[in-house]
Write a protein that holds these residues in place. Structure first.
Motif, short mmCIF file in Angstrom:
data_model
loop_
_atom_site.label_atom_id
_atom_site.label_comp_id
_atom_site.label_asym_id
_atom_site.label_seq_id
_atom_site.Cartn_x
_atom_site.Cartn_y
_atom_site.Cartn_z
N PHE A 667 0.88 -1.34 0.03
CA PHE A 667 0.12 0.14 0.02
C PHE A 667 0.94 1.37 -0.06
O PHE A 667 0.27 2.35 -0.75
N LYS A 668 1.87 1.32 0.91
CA LYS A 668 2.70 2.37 1.00
C LYS A 668 3.51 2.87 -0.33
O LYS A 668 3.21 4.06 -0.78
N ASP A 669 4.09 1.66 -0.90
CA ASP A 669 4.65 2.31 -2.26
C ASP A 669 3.73 2.58 -3.46
O ASP A 669 3.81 3.33 -4.15
N HIS A 688 -8.23 14.55 2.08
CA HIS A 688 -6.89 15.49 2.11
C HIS A 688 -5.98 14.37 1.85
O HIS A 688 -5.83 13.43 1.86
N ARG A 689 -4.64 15.17 1.85
CA ARG A 689 -3.60 14.62 1.55
C ARG A 689 -3.20 13.87 2.86
O ARG A 689 -3.20 14.18 3.96
N VAL A 690 -2.76 12.61 2.57
CA VAL A 690 -2.30 11.53 3.65
C VAL A 690 -0.79 11.63 3.78
O VAL A 690 -0.02 11.54 2.79
N ASP A 691 -0.49 11.44 5.01
CA ASP A 691 0.98 11.13 5.30
C ASP A 691 1.35 9.84 5.27
O ASP A 691 0.93 9.08 5.99
N VAL A 692 1.94 9.33 4.17
CA VAL A 692 2.24 7.86 3.95
C VAL A 692 2.93 7.29 4.94
O VAL A 692 2.45 6.22 5.35
N SER A 696 -1.94 4.91 9.04
CA SER A 696 -2.14 3.66 9.29
C SER A 696 -2.57 2.69 8.03
O SER A 696 -2.71 3.18 7.03
N ASN A 697 -2.61 1.32 8.18
CA ASN A 697 -2.67 0.42 7.15
C ASN A 697 -4.28 0.66 6.59
O ASN A 697 -4.22 0.48 5.48
N ASN A 698 -4.98 0.83 7.64
CA ASN A 698 -6.49 0.93 6.88
C ASN A 698 -6.49 2.32 6.15
O ASN A 698 -7.43 2.43 5.24
N VAL A 699 -5.74 3.32 6.68
CA VAL A 699 -6.02 4.67 6.05
C VAL A 699 -5.54 4.44 4.73
O VAL A 699 -5.97 5.03 3.64
N LEU A 700 -4.17 3.87 4.66
CA LEU A 700 -3.67 3.56 3.30
C LEU A 700 -4.40 2.77 2.32
O LEU A 700 -4.73 2.98 1.17
N ARG A 701 -5.28 1.76 2.98
CA ARG A 701 -6.13 0.86 2.03
C ARG A 701 -7.31 1.76 1.50
O ARG A 701 -7.75 1.68 0.31
N LYS A 706 -9.76 4.52 -3.04
CA LYS A 706 -10.15 5.79 -4.06
C LYS A 706 -9.19 6.12 -5.00
O LYS A 706 -9.91 6.63 -6.06
N LEU A 707 -7.94 5.74 -4.87
CA LEU A 707 -7.01 5.97 -6.20
C LEU A 707 -7.64 4.93 -7.24
O LEU A 707 -7.65 5.47 -8.49
N LEU A 708 -8.19 3.81 -7.02
CA LEU A 708 -8.32 2.91 -8.09
C LEU A 708 -9.56 3.13 -8.64
O LEU A 708 -9.82 3.14 -10.03
N ARG A 709 -10.74 3.76 -7.81
CA ARG A 709 -11.97 4.18 -8.15
C ARG A 709 -11.64 5.36 -9.45
O ARG A 709 -12.26 5.17 -10.34
#
Length: 963
Positions: A667-669, A688-692, A696-701, A706-709
């Motif tokens: 997820f991070k990469d 909003h912009r997320v600090d990678v 957390s893993n859930n936020v990254l998921r 959203k990115l895939l959508r």
């Protein structure tokens, strides 16, 4: 991206919730046979399947038919999921590897859309390095049995990188890069000449393994390379199996040497050598001049080449030395006259004393405490010592060449940051007589197969389950039990072989076979033929069963080198031979002259270091297939091919690739690489912009979803925005617990969107930059205009001031000059008062008669004119006038302005005071005046007086006719 030779799979989708992936096809049954027959009905279309994952159903038969159909239309590359299958055509195909083809694949936005080719594998590895997605370093694993085309494939890969990774636009590094890439390519012919040989299965078979590390700098330009070699088959120097040849370099010397070289190497025409069988066979590899040319490019000068070829010629001479048993066992073996001649030649070429060489080969030295005892060797041992000497010299020379090549092409660690490795290892071998060499070679292939199984077939399926994918495991052939048999602990073939080699006694083949049977009877991968006369054991490898002969295996594992032979070579006058063996450490030799480190132990350690490198890189697999055992061009043997397909697990690979997700990104990469798609999209994601790093893993998921959508909504060709949970979309992408699982099609879509986003951002930046530059240029132009105007104004003002000052000076000087002339003229003008006041003496009558001017007699009449400046001009070179001024003061002024027209017999003196408008006389001399008239150097010197001329006085000009 981060996968090896990843291929597109059909379908589209995005996982939103639970996912159930397509399961692999069921096992063969009646219905499957019907599907196979239905698939094979349309044979005309079988050659169009460029990816075997599109074959349905996937069976050995359907895969074989597709490969056969493509081979018949001269298509030799086919995708098989994550693996590229390469069929050896056994004939040159120049147009398939041209420079234009390289550029086509290198410059293509999506090379996967092109026809399958080895350049796709190379380009994807190169782009992975550019993408800097961990692991950045890449490895290209080229596998297959002997004769399948691995060496040619590795050569194509190196040529590709030497072409696309060389910069011709950077002038500063152009010469260096061209030199490096040329040296990297020139290392191939040298390594093949000294390490390859003609075998029953292949005319250019690699008799050693090599891992070539191509070093790239931060700009992904080729700056160097290094070569690691594994297990040179040095026994081939002294023993060549039936219908096979020695290493290529010996045949190149025989066929390419000049008469002068033959004389130096003591190899006259027609001379035969025992270690050069089948020398009448001519191969493409027998090109001596190409090898010499490559040596020159790598920096091996003529003198070193001379030493190398003398050593090789000496080895060939040793092969013709034959020993015969002596009637007295206490005496050394006998040598016939011909053998003595060959021994003398060998000693001269190796630059060692002939007598000492003969003694070392026939007499062995035994140590009893501190004393040394010399004992004659039997005939068999003499031949073994001769072969040992040849093998140790050739192996040392080969190692020196590898070291020299690395020193020539390897870059400093500070110059490169990533690498692409090309592994070309000997293929799986099974001959009529197999010994330790074949056991080590097949063990290496077992390790590579196990790496493929562990990295792809097993690890990938286990990761699917751990990440929450509903997956049914595909059965595959696991060769771990075979590896345990060969290298396992505590008991294995290698361990027992090493123990037997370290024993201080002669080894017996039958005894060792009994021990193997006793210790390893529980392993199902080993078997014995009790009715065989020769002791042997059979190992069930992944590629098939191989019978290994036990006789001589222990001795080869010991690889004994008598210390007296090493001492002899250290005394050689051949500088290269002396250098090779001077640094040999004596600690590797026991007191009995046996090596502490066995061949098996050394090879195992080297292979383990290689496997560590492979595990730390992203692997790309290429499976080379040999279509027929006879190496005939465009001949396809079904039985030969299907055995290789089953052995290397191609069918299982296709099953997993077709049903799974070959690309896995954390997820991070994933967010770090593709977050810009949502950031610069027109779709309002409300996030909003997320600090990678801190998320957390859930936020990254959630960010990933959203990115895939957003990515799929941009794909207008598919109406995916309203139906994200369909089964069709699930085959595209799946969000696991910690990673995103992608097909190649989804990865292509993401990369395309990312590229478009970066293009828009780059265009925006360019516009802003161009606007800024234009404004800055305009401001600079205005500033330059103002500065230029100010400078021009200052220059004009300065020039005008200088002109004014100069005019004032000129005017002042002119006024002073006019005033001076005016004062002089006024002072010189006669006044009537002077005539009255002067007391004029009474003139002599003669003078009065002659007009107060007394002239000397002149033989020829000459016109003399007087000028106010006191000059006299005459046509004659020189005249002298004697004049006496008496009377009034103005007499001298009149004399200075004489006008004496010529008259026959005399002169008539007339004044020009009034007729020529003279205004002043500068001098008023008293008494007699003598004028010496000659040609004057001044302006009027070339002007001759004439009878009629109106010459006006110079004072008239200066005084402007004041009178």
């Amino acid at each position: 991206m981060s996968s090896a030779v990843n291929r597109r799979n059909g379908g589209a989708g995005y996982r939103h919730g639970a996912t159930k992936v397509h399961r692999p096809p069921p096992s063969l049954n009646d219905s499957l046979d019907g599907e196979v027959r239905a698939f094979l009905t349309d044979e005309d279309q079988l050659h169009t399947y460029d990816d075997l994952t599109k074959v349905n159903p996937v069976t050995p038969t359907t895969v074989l038919k597709c490969l056969q159909a493509r081979y018949s239309v001269k298509v030799f590359y086919t995708h098989a999921g994550c693996t590229l299958v390469a069929l050896n055509p056994f004939q040159p195909i120049p147009h398939l590897y041209s420079l234009e083809v390289m550029k086509e694949y290198h410059c293509a936005p999506q090379p996967q859309e092109f026809k399958p080719h080895i350049y796709i594998v190379a380009e994807e590895a190169y782009r992975n390095v550019k993408g800097q997605v961990e692991p950045v370093n890449q490895s290209l694993v080229v596998s297959g049995e002997s004769g399948a085309g691995k060496t040619w494939t590795s050569r194509c890969l190196m040529k590709y990188y030497a072409t696309v990774a060389a910069s011709s636009s950077v002038v500063k590094s152009q010469d260096t890069v061209e030199r490096i890439e040329r040296r990297v390519l020139d290392s191939n012919p040298i390594m093949e000449a000294f390490g390859n040989a003609c075998t029953l299965r292949n005319n250019n078979s690699s008799r050693f393994g090599k891992y070539i590390q191509l070093q790239l700098d931060r700009c992904q330009l080729l700056v160097g390379a290094s070569v690691q070699t594994y297990l040179l088959e040095k026994t081939r120097v002294a023993f060549q199996p039936a219908n096979e040849r020695n290493f290529h370099i010996f045949y190149q010397m025989i066929k390419g040497a000049t008469d002068e070289q033959r004389k130096e190497w003591k190899m006259p025409h027609g001379e035969s050598f025992a270690w050069l069988p089948n020398s009448e066979k001519t191969l493409e590899e027998d090109c001596f001049h190409e090898t010499v040319k490559a040596m020159v490019h790598l920096g091996i000068n003529a003198e070193r080449q001379r030493l190398i070829f003398r050593i090789l010629a000496g080895i060939l001479q040793l092969g013709n030395v034959n020993f015969s048993s002596s009637s007295d066992e206490s005496q050394p073996c006998n040598l016939d006259e011909q053998s003595k001649d060959f021994l003398q030649r060998a000693a001269e070429l190796l630059c060692v004393p002939a007598e000492e060489l003969q003694t070392c080969l026939r007499v062995k030295m035994l140590k009893a405490g501190k004393q040394s005892v010399h004992k004659p060797c039997p005939q068999t041992e003499c031949s073994m010592r001769r072969d040992c000497l040849a093998k140790v010299i050739y192996a040392g020379l080969f190692e020196w060449l590898v070291t020299f090549i690395n020193n020539s092409i390897c870059a400093d660690k500070s110059m490169w940051c990533n690498f692409i490795g090309v592994l070309d290892v000997y293929g799986f071998e099974c001959f009529n007589m197999n010994n330790l060499e074949q056991l080590c070679i097949n063990y290496a292939n077992e390790k590579l197969q196990q790496h493929f199984v562990a990295h792809y077939l097993q690890a990938q399926q286990e990761e699917y389950v751990s990440e929450g994918l509903q997956w049914s495991f595909v059965k595959y052939q696991n060769n771990q039990s075979c590896l345990d048999l060969i290298e396992g602990s505590p008991v294995s073939v290698f361990s027992l072989l090493n123990e037997e080699s370290r024993l201080n006694r002669a080894s017996d083949a039958k005894t060792f076979r009994v021990r193997l049977e006793k210790e390893l009877c529980d392993n199902a991968n080993i078997s014995w033929d009790k009715f065989s006369k020769l002791p042997h054991f059979t190992v069930a490898h992944y590629a098939g069963k191989v019978n290994y002969q036990i006789q001589g295996m222990v001795a080869k594992n010991k690889d004994p080198v008598p210390p007296e032979l090493i001492n002899l070579l250290q005394k050689s006058d051949n500088l290269l031979l002396h250098q090779i063996f001077t640094n040999k450490e004596d600690e590797n030799l026991t007191t009995k002259g046996l090596s502490k480190v066995t061949v098996v132990s050394k090879f195992k350690n080297s292979l383990e270091s290689l496997m560590k490198i492979l595990h730390s890189t992203t692997p790309h697999y290429t499976r080379c297939i040999k279509p027929n055992p006879e190496c005939k061009p465009l001949t396809f043997k079904k039985e030969e091919v299907i055995v290789q397909l089953e052995a290397c697990g191609i069918v299982e690979t296709i099953h997993i690739s077709a049903a799974g997700f070959p690309i896995r990104i954390p997820f991070k990469d994933f967010v770090q690489r593709y977050a810009l798609i949502t950031k610069y999209s027109n779709v309002k994601s409300g996030s909003h912009r997320v600090d990678v790093k801190a998320a957390s893993n859930n936020v990254l998921r959630q960010e990933v979803e959203k990115l895939l959508r957003v990515t799929l909504q941009r794909r207008k060709a598919f109406d995916l925005s309203h139906n994200l949970g369909s089964e069709k979309q699930n085959s595209w992408v799946h969000c696991g617990k910690t990673k995103v699982f992608l097909t190649q099609l989804m990865l292509d879509l993401l990369e395309d969107q990312r590229k478009k986003t970066l293009t828009r951002c780059a265009f925006t930046i360019q516009c802003c930059w161009l606007r800024y530059q234009r404004r800055r240029r305009h401001a600079r132009q205005q500033s330059a205009t103002l500065i230029q105007a100010a400078v021009r104004s200052w220059l004009v003002r300065r020039k005008v001031r200088r002109w004014n000052r100069a005019a004032a000076v000129i005017q002042s000087a002119w006024r002073k000059w006019r005033a001076l002339l005016k004062s002089l003229a006024e002072a010189e003008l006669d006044d009537a008062k002077d005539l009255i006041k002067e007391s004029v003496p009474e003139l002599n009558p003669v003078i009065r008669e002659r007009g107060s001017v007394q002239l000397s007699s002149i033989p020829e009449p000459v016109t003399v004119r007087g000028w106010p400046m006191g000059l006299a001009l005459a046509t004659a070179p020189s005249i002298t006038l004697s004049m006496t001024a008496t009377g009034f003061q103005k007499m001298m002024s009149v004399m200075a302005s004489l006008n004496l027209p010529s008259r026959r017999g005399g002169y008539k003196v007339e004044t020009n005071q009034y007729t020529q408008e003279l205004a002043s006389i500068r001098a008023q001399p008293r008494g007699s005046v003598k004028l010496h008239c000659q040609r004057s150097p001044l302006l009027y010197a070339d002007r001759k007086p004439v009878m009629k001329s109106d010459v006006k006085g110079f004072n008239e000009i200066l005084l402007e006719k004041t009178l």
